[in-house]
Design an enzyme around this catalytic site. Structure first.
Site, PDB file in Angstrom:
ATOM      1  N   ARG A 168       0.788  -1.230   0.000  1.00  0.00           N
ATOM      2  CA  ARG A 168       0.000   0.000   0.000  1.00  0.00           C
ATOM      3  C   ARG A 168       0.818   1.277   0.000  1.00  0.00           C
ATOM      4  O   ARG A 168       0.703   2.081  -0.915  1.00  0.00           O
ATOM      5  CB  ARG A 168      -0.983   0.010   1.175  1.00  0.00           C
ATOM      6  CG  ARG A 168      -2.016   1.127   1.027  1.00  0.00           C
ATOM      7  CD  ARG A 168      -3.247   0.880   1.831  1.00  0.00           C
ATOM      8  NE  ARG A 168      -3.119   1.410   3.183  1.00  0.00           N
ATOM      9  CZ  ARG A 168      -3.955   1.114   4.166  1.00  0.00           C
ATOM     10  NH1 ARG A 168      -4.934   0.248   3.970  1.00  0.00           N
ATOM     11  NH2 ARG A 168      -3.802   1.632   5.356  1.00  0.00           N
ATOM     12  N   HIS A 188      -8.194  -3.472  -7.560  1.00  0.00           N
ATOM     13  CA  HIS A 188      -7.940  -2.771  -6.294  1.00  0.00           C
ATOM     14  C   HIS A 188      -9.258  -2.570  -5.543  1.00  0.00           C
ATOM     15  O   HIS A 188      -9.915  -1.536  -5.684  1.00  0.00           O
ATOM     16  CB  HIS A 188      -7.297  -1.416  -6.620  1.00  0.00           C
ATOM     17  CG  HIS A 188      -6.614  -0.752  -5.451  1.00  0.00           C
ATOM     18  ND1 HIS A 188      -5.432  -1.212  -4.904  1.00  0.00           N
ATOM     19  CD2 HIS A 188      -6.951   0.339  -4.712  1.00  0.00           C
ATOM     20  CE1 HIS A 188      -5.078  -0.438  -3.902  1.00  0.00           C
ATOM     21  NE2 HIS A 188      -5.978   0.510  -3.765  1.00  0.00           N
ATOM     22  N   TYR A 200     -16.595  14.291 -14.034  1.00  0.00           N
ATOM     23  CA  TYR A 200     -16.384  15.461 -14.899  1.00  0.00           C
ATOM     24  C   TYR A 200     -15.057  15.413 -15.658  1.00  0.00           C
ATOM     25  O   TYR A 200     -14.910  16.049 -16.682  1.00  0.00           O
ATOM     26  CB  TYR A 200     -16.409  16.750 -14.068  1.00  0.00           C
ATOM     27  CG  TYR A 200     -17.721  16.994 -13.362  1.00  0.00           C
ATOM     28  CD1 TYR A 200     -18.900  17.148 -14.080  1.00  0.00           C
ATOM     29  CD2 TYR A 200     -17.775  17.059 -11.971  1.00  0.00           C
ATOM     30  CE1 TYR A 200     -20.111  17.356 -13.425  1.00  0.00           C
ATOM     31  CE2 TYR A 200     -18.971  17.281 -11.313  1.00  0.00           C
ATOM     32  CZ  TYR A 200     -20.138  17.415 -12.051  1.00  0.00           C
ATOM     33  OH  TYR A 200     -21.327  17.628 -11.414  1.00  0.00           O
TER      34      TYR A 200
END
Length: 809
Positions: free
Chosen positions: A31, A77, A121
């Protein structure tokens, strides 16, 4: 199943240790820390691979970020979408990465700390250089493992055709490990890799001739090559990053400081806000305005100065007190061989070179196998064309494709693969020219196999291939260096005269902790008359000082507050002032016991402190000088149940007088005390009786002065200093009141006085009585003084203090 079998009886430490151990292993390996080979954390690698796998590459159109995030979460993931999107956005920010791995359309955040637009967006695709991270991934160059639900494979590392860890840097915090690797210039890192390949035992000094140091996307000036060298040698080191600034003249004797590059990872909006707060809080008097004039053409912050102010002095202060200059700490931790390691520069380069050798070897093995497979088919096709008529005749006589393959294999000796290629051959390929094409292809394939075989057999040729490919990357993607590197760390010299205008003021501090500075004009307008304060409050300090001086405030808990006079609130004389708690927070029940005005800290002087339990301490004045003062500092180690009584500025050759509640006085020379650090607890000043405590500390500079004592029973006496012979430290002292068996007199307070000074006696009923010291005739040690306050009517005296403005009744 019984209850006994369902539940395990385990110690909590064992369970917690096991679970946290597993969690730590996961966050360290999978991680928070980057891989030493491709410089990527797992989430970054998965994002890049998902985009590549979906064909979202730099030569194709942009695609919605939400689609990529969905792919990453669904396939590789299984974590929150926001963390994946944030990692994706970071890889697209040109002020975070030296070479962006993702190109993004839309709002992807800003250097002011603004967050990016929602993923629905924005649109994204891999950058050209990210394509180099993934090049040849389909040629068995890296290991693949099953994803979290075993539905498809994912790579454990990317081929990484350039040293991404050093080029883009990395930052992360896991359990027990953190990493901070700064970005570098691509061409310099590649030159270092090439140097390391040519000379495996190369030194850091030699590497630094080509790789001079970090290179930040935000530019700036890097100072301290010795710190960089230490980091390259050990993995840890520090250097300074300074903003790029210029002082520009303006009309009318004014000037302005213009900032065009800021240190890496500094939030510009917060930096500008801090500068403006310095102006608003009047901590920096020379600034007229602070403006952020950044636009699409580049970063520009303007600090406009007042007339005739030295821009360099202001700049030095800003460098010291804002993020115009920051310290960067190298901590080059990366995952190598599935474990975290603190790595030096040679180790990082070796990890990358080793990875490249494996990638090119595996690619060559893959290509050689592909070439051999194709050569086998080409040889079969050429043989078939040489006996074409017989082959066609055999195929025509066959029942189906399977039978045709068996027949031509049995009759002409073709292999299964060759037979498949022959029966699948299209008729137009049977033209006369085809044999020449096949012969040409055969020649090329044999040549390729020979070349690849040579690479696999020779480490030198393998290295030559890697070098050649690195040089292609260098030529295509190298950019000029953005950060300037300077060898020495420039010392910041803040000249107080430039920052703080010299102004004579009156400073006042009260026992309850109200502080202020007042202009001499305001003080004069009120004829120096006192200001309204609480009944129980009184003045500890009221003195003319300069704005360039400093104030030290000492508390009962053994702490001190460092307060420049120019930072004190400017308040009219008739107003009480601002409470110290609004400047610095004090502990509960912590009160101000002394206030000392300091002109300069470099003079040969000491601070003397005393506690109720009789401890005394001498410390150098210079030790009290601090640079950052947003909190209290330890002035004396005060034990539980004890409290500081007083603090004084002394030269060190005077006599000290300690007076106790049970009427003992001890006088000894300060030369008996050795100067110690400010955190020490001090030494025994006076040997106290049980339940006795120190009520006053006085410094004797003039033997002509006298000591005034007040008792709780309302008596006051004045005594000449000749009554108190100098003794040695840690003695009991001499009695200064006559001991009575019933209702004995106890000292409520004592002050060193001259005959014209006014002393105020304060009682527990809130009454105050002022007396002139000279009205009391001197008496000997055994006198209990004359009754001045009616104990029954006015109350018991609790403390005394000097007040030159008190009214005498």
């Amino acid at each position: 199943m019984t209850l006994q079998e369902r539940y395990q009886d385990l110690p909590l430490e064992e369970v917690i240790g096991d679970r946290f151990g597993r969690y730590s292993k996961y966050i360290i390996q999978d991680r928070a820390l980057p891989d030493a080979r491709d410089g990527l954390k797992p989430v970054q690698r998965r994002i890049l691979y998902a985009m590549f796998h979906e064909g979202n590459t730099h030569e194709k159109a942009f695609r919605k970020s939400a689609k990529t995030v969905g792919n990453v979460i669904g396939n590789y993931h299984p974590h929150g979408d926001s963390s994946v999107y944030e990692a994706m956005v970071r890889m697209s920010q040109d002020w975070k990465l030296r070479h962006m791995l993702i190109e993004m359309h839309g709002n992807n955040g800003s250097v002011d700390g603004d967050s990016a637009a929602a993923m629905r967006y924005t649109e994204a695709r891999l950058s050209a250089i990210a394509g180099e991270m993934l090049r040849d991934i389909g040629k068995d160059t890296v290991d693949f493992i099953p994803n979290f639900d075993d539905t498809e494979p994912e790579p454990t590392v990317l081929p990484s055709r350039y040293p991404n860890l050093l080029v883009n840097g990395s930052t992360g915090i896991s359990a027990g490990y953190a990493t901070d690797i700064p970005p570098h210039a691509l061409h310099e890192v590649l030159d270092a890799v090439l140097m390391k390949m040519d000379k495996p035992n190369v030194t850091v000094d030699e590497l630094m001739t080509v790789m001079k140091g970090p290179d930040f996307p935000t530019g700036g000036i890097i100072q301290g090559t010795s710190g960089i060298k230490t980091a390259y040698e050990t993995g840890k080191g520090r250097f300074i990053i300074r903003a790029k600034t210029a002082i520009e003249p303006l009309k009318g004797g004014k000037s302005q400081i213009v900032v065009t590059e800021i240190p890496y990872d500094v939030n510009k909006a917060n930096m500008v806000k801090k500068m403006d707060e310095l102006r608003l809080d009047r901590k920096l008097d020379g600034i007229a305005d602070v403006r952020d004039e950044s636009d699409r053409t580049g970063l520009r912050v303007v600090i406009e100065l007042k007339k005739d102010i030295d821009g360099n002095g202001i700049l030095q202060y800003l460098l010291k007190n804002t993020d115009l200059q920051v310290t960067y700490n190298f901590n080059m931790v990366a995952i190598a061989d599935r474990r975290p390691k603190l790595m030096s520069l040679p180790m990082l380069l070796d990890a990358y070179i080793g990875h490249q050798k494996e990638v090119v070897t595996r690619r060559s093995q893959y290509d050689i196998q592909k070439a051999k497979d194709r050569l086998h088919i080409v040889e079969g096709l050429m043989h078939a064309l040489s006996i074409l008529d017989e082959v066609i005749k055999t195929i025509r006589e066959s029942k189906d494709k399977r039978d045709a393959k068996n027949n031509i294999s049995g009759k002409f000796g073709f292999s299964e693969i060759q037979a498949e290629a022959i029966v699948s051959l299209q008729l137009y390929r049977l033209t006369n020219t085809d044999i020449t094409e096949l012969r040409q292809e055969e020649t090329e394939l044999r040549k390729l196999i020979e070349q690849l075989d040579a690479i696999l057999k020779s480490d030198k040729k393998l290295s030559a291939v890697i070098k050649k490919e690195l040089l292609v990357i260098r030529k295509q993607f190298a950019e000029p260096r953005r950060s300037v590197i300077e060898e020495k760390i420039e010392e910041i010299k803040v000249d107080l005269d430039i920052l703080v205008p010299s102004e004579e003021v009156i400073v006042s501090v009260t026992k309850d902790g109200y502080v202020k500075r007042t202009s001499v004009r305001s003080y004069g307008a009120s004829n120096g008359l006192g200001y309204e304060m609480k009944e129980s409050d009184y003045s500890l300090l009221e003195a003319p000082m300069n704005t360039q001086h400093h104030l030290l405030l000492f508390t009962s808990a053994g702490n001190y507050l460092y307060q420049p006079v120019y930072e004190l609130p400017d308040i009219k004389w008739k107003d009480l002032g601002q409470h110290i708690s609004s400047i610095i927070a004090l502990e509960q029940n912590e009160t101000i016991v002394a206030a000392i005005g300091i002109e300069r800290f470099d003079e040969d002087a000491f601070i003397l402190t005393t506690t109720q339990n009789g401890a005394v301490k001498l410390s150098k004045l210079a030790d009290y000088h601090v640079q950052r003062y947003s909190r209290t500092f330890k002035a004396m180690g005060v034990k539980k149940g004890d409290a500081m009584v007083d603090a004084r500025l002394v030269k060190g050759h005077e006599d000290l007088l300690l007076l106790t509640h049970q009427a003992y006085a001890l006088r000894f020379p300060l030369s008996e005390l050795s100067a110690t650090g400010i955190r020490t607890a001090g030494v025994k000043g006076i040997n106290l009786k049980t339940d006795d405590y120190v009520v006053a500390m006085e410094v004797i500079q003039d033997d002509g002065a006298s000591i005034l004592l007040a008792t709780q029973r309302g008596t006051v006496k004045r005594m000449g200093l000749k009554e108190l012979e100098p003794a040695s430290r840690a003695q009991r002292g001499v009695v200064v009141l006559k001991e009575l068996k019933s209702n004995p007199y106890r000292v409520a307070g004592a002050k060193m006085v001259t005959t014209d000074e006014i002393i105020v006696l304060a009682t527990d009923k809130g009454n105050k009585l002022a007396i002139v010291a000279g009205t009391l005739r001197p008496v000997d040690r055994y006198s209990n003084g004359s009754t001045t306050v009616d104990e029954k009517k006015d109350g018991m005296i609790t403390h005394i203090y000097k007040d030159p403005k008190a009214e005498i009744e």
